[in-house]
Design a protein around this motif. Sequence first.
Motif, PDB file in Angstrom:
ATOM      1  N   LEU A  41       0.958  -1.229   0.094  1.00 46.00           N
ATOM      2  CA  LEU A  41       0.049   0.167  -0.075  1.00 46.00           C
ATOM      3  C   LEU A  41       0.837   1.216   0.229  1.00 46.00           C
ATOM      4  CD1 LEU A  41      -2.676  -0.965   2.840  1.00 46.00           C
ATOM      5  CD2 LEU A  41      -2.927  -1.322   0.211  1.00 46.00           C
ATOM      6  N   THR A  42       0.657   2.315  -0.742  1.00 55.32           N
ATOM      7  CA  THR A  42       1.554   3.187  -1.215  1.00 55.32           C
ATOM      8  C   THR A  42       1.108   4.575  -1.013  1.00 55.32           C
ATOM      9  OG1 THR A  42       1.444   3.068  -3.583  1.00 55.32           O
ATOM     10  CG2 THR A  42       3.381   1.902  -2.124  1.00 55.32           C
ATOM     11  N   ARG A  43      -0.219   4.597  -1.319  1.00 51.03           N
ATOM     12  CA  ARG A  43      -0.983   5.973  -1.440  1.00 51.03           C
ATOM     13  C   ARG A  43      -1.540   6.159  -0.087  1.00 51.03           C
ATOM     14  NH1 ARG A  43      -1.944   3.917  -6.869  1.00 51.03           N
ATOM     15  NH2 ARG A  43      -0.519   4.956  -8.235  1.00 51.03           N
ATOM     16  N   SER A  44      -1.862   7.285   0.083  1.00 49.69           N
ATOM     17  CA  SER A  44      -2.479   7.992   1.440  1.00 49.69           C
ATOM     18  C   SER A  44      -3.843   7.383   1.237  1.00 49.69           C
ATOM     19  CB  SER A  44      -2.251   9.315   1.737  1.00 49.69           C
ATOM     20  OG  SER A  44      -2.848  10.138   0.965  1.00 49.69           O
ATOM     21  N   ARG A  45      -4.560   7.599   0.161  1.00 51.47           N
ATOM     22  CA  ARG A  45      -6.171   7.276   0.106  1.00 51.47           C
ATOM     23  C   ARG A  45      -6.368   5.771   0.297  1.00 51.47           C
ATOM     24  NH1 ARG A  45      -5.334   8.414  -5.868  1.00 51.47           N
ATOM     25  NH2 ARG A  45      -5.257   6.532  -6.865  1.00 51.47           N
ATOM     26  N   GLU A  46      -5.258   4.828  -0.194  1.00 52.62           N
ATOM     27  CA  GLU A  46      -5.423   3.382   0.275  1.00 52.62           C
ATOM     28  C   GLU A  46      -5.371   3.208   1.735  1.00 52.62           C
ATOM     29  OE1 GLU A  46      -3.187   2.127  -3.605  1.00 52.62           O
ATOM     30  OE2 GLU A  46      -2.199   2.110  -1.898  1.00 52.62           O
ATOM     31  N   PHE A  47      -4.544   4.126   2.597  1.00 50.36           N
ATOM     32  CA  PHE A  47      -4.585   3.915   4.035  1.00 50.36           C
ATOM     33  C   PHE A  47      -5.825   4.382   4.542  1.00 50.36           C
ATOM     34  CE2 PHE A  47      -0.173   3.198   3.252  1.00 50.36           C
ATOM     35  CZ  PHE A  47       0.285   2.460   4.212  1.00 50.36           C
ATOM     36  N   THR A  48      -6.197   5.554   4.044  1.00 49.41           N
ATOM     37  CA  THR A  48      -7.571   6.331   4.534  1.00 49.41           C
ATOM     38  C   THR A  48      -8.834   5.361   4.407  1.00 49.41           C
ATOM     39  OG1 THR A  48      -6.697   8.494   3.908  1.00 49.41           O
ATOM     40  CG2 THR A  48      -8.864   8.297   4.565  1.00 49.41           C
ATOM     41  N   LYS A  49      -8.821   4.668   3.247  1.00 49.88           N
ATOM     42  CA  LYS A  49      -9.746   3.750   2.929  1.00 49.88           C
ATOM     43  C   LYS A  49      -9.735   2.581   3.894  1.00 49.88           C
ATOM     44  CE  LYS A  49     -12.091   0.800  -0.378  1.00 49.88           C
ATOM     45  NZ  LYS A  49     -11.841  -0.132  -1.602  1.00 49.88           N
ATOM     46  N   LEU A  50      -8.765   2.103   4.335  1.00 54.11           N
ATOM     47  CA  LEU A  50      -8.542   0.896   5.137  1.00 54.11           C
ATOM     48  C   LEU A  50      -8.937   1.256   6.724  1.00 54.11           C
ATOM     49  CD1 LEU A  50      -5.939  -1.381   4.259  1.00 54.11           C
ATOM     50  CD2 LEU A  50      -8.020  -2.172   5.087  1.00 54.11           C
ATOM     51  N   PHE A  51      -8.458   2.367   7.144  1.00 57.36           N
ATOM     52  CA  PHE A  51      -8.710   3.097   8.489  1.00 57.36           C
ATOM     53  C   PHE A  51     -10.068   3.230   8.563  1.00 57.36           C
ATOM     54  CE2 PHE A  51      -4.306   4.707   8.410  1.00 57.36           C
ATOM     55  CZ  PHE A  51      -3.902   3.859   9.151  1.00 57.36           C
TER      56      PHE A  51
END
Length: 159
Positions: A41-51
């Motif tokens: 996971l490299t993009r902040s939106r991918e992390f945001t979605k998971l959170f």
Amino acid sequence: GWPPAVDDRSCRPGGPRAASGSAPERRAPIRDARFPRSRRLTRSREFTKLFAESWRSHDSLFVVLFAPNSLGHPRLGMAISRRRVPLAHERNRVKRLVRESFRRHQGDLGGFDFVVMAQGKLAASDDLSRQKSLEWHWTHLATRCSRFSARSSGATSAS
């Protein structure tokens, strides 16, 4: 006399050779043992979605967030905060350990995204307890992910 006589067979690169009758030790190959960028996971939106939209697996050392993706293979992200692990070399050690553990288990995890986060007791723990904790998480998550995949594919085929 001095200097002592040297057996030139022991001076070869790689040191002395094993006796001709013994076979070299072989390890079982790991399935796809690489960890390319496509598995991260490299993009902040991918992390945001998971959170925002994920399930959790947790113990005293790690919290693992996970959610399905549409890629068909697992991806890993890490959020090892300075607050939980204050020393940089320890944070880096934890990240290496998590990457290695994920790399070994990625064949069992299916099409899910994972974010591993540190819990409060992680800084005070040793590598063995960290490895055991990660082993438990990946085993536990492999069964949960396979149940989820079976349920969602069953619902898709019924439609």
